[in-house]
Scaffold this active site. Structure first.
Site, mmCIF file in Angstrom:
data_model
loop_
_atom_site.group_PDB
_atom_site.id
_atom_site.type_symbol
_atom_site.label_atom_id
_atom_site.label_comp_id
_atom_site.label_asym_id
_atom_site.label_seq_id
_atom_site.Cartn_x
_atom_site.Cartn_y
_atom_site.Cartn_z
ATOM 1 N N GLY A 27 0.703 -1.204 0.095
ATOM 2 C CA GLY A 27 0.422 -0.308 0.118
ATOM 3 C C GLY A 27 0.688 1.362 0.017
ATOM 4 C CB CYS A 28 4.267 2.102 0.667
ATOM 5 S SG CYS A 28 4.474 2.185 2.675
ATOM 6 C CD GLN A 29 3.725 8.128 -4.183
ATOM 7 O OE1 GLN A 29 3.732 8.471 -3.189
ATOM 8 N NE2 GLN A 29 3.606 8.467 -5.875
#
Length: 147
Positions: free
Chosen positions: A50-52
């Site tokens: 979910g992290c960019q």
């Protein structure tokens, strides 16, 4: 050093910075202090979903404390995770579990970061809490089973 003492140091460090450019540079410098991890460390099982940017986290339990190791492929996220490691690594699980993570709001990280980066930071903190709960239960089960 307790979490409260660590938070006080970080708050003072951020107060001494005059603008967001200095804060960015401070975070980037913190990230540079993280030891370079091998490609082996950067495995899918350590990846924060979910992290960019790509962010990897590992936790180890030693002497009833949790030690965190992390890496990122981007400068600013690497600095943010270095800050979180500075705050939380080497603490007892219950100290992390009982923390409210208000430090990220108090030093203005959530207003200074883009919504996507803020979300990534919150996901990172959620994973730190997950490990803390896991090791806390594991430690209590060992104590309970020894009785």
């Amino acid at each position: 050093m307790s979490l409260i003492q660590r938070e006080k140091i970080v708050k003072n460090e951020f107060k001494s910075l005059n603008n967001w450019e200095e804060k960015y540079q401070f975070l980037i410098d913190l990230g540079d202090e993280l030891k370079k991890k091998s490609d082996k460390f950067r495995s899918n099982d350590k990846l924060i979903q979910g992290c960019q940017s790509m962010v990897w986290l590992e936790a180890k339990f030693k002497n009833k404390k949790i030690f965190f190791y992390a890496d990122s492929d981007a400068l600013l996220p690497k600095g943010m995770i270095a800050l979180m490691i500075k705050l939380y690594s080497g603490l007892f699980p219950d100290e992390i579990i009982n923390s409210n993570n208000s430090i990220i709001y108090e030093i203005g990280l959530t207003t200074f970061l883009s919504p996507i980066r803020s979300n990534g930071l919150l996901l990172f903190l959620k994973k730190i809490k997950f490990y803390s709960k896991y090791f806390s239960k594991k430690d209590k089960n060992v104590l309970y089973n020894k009785s």
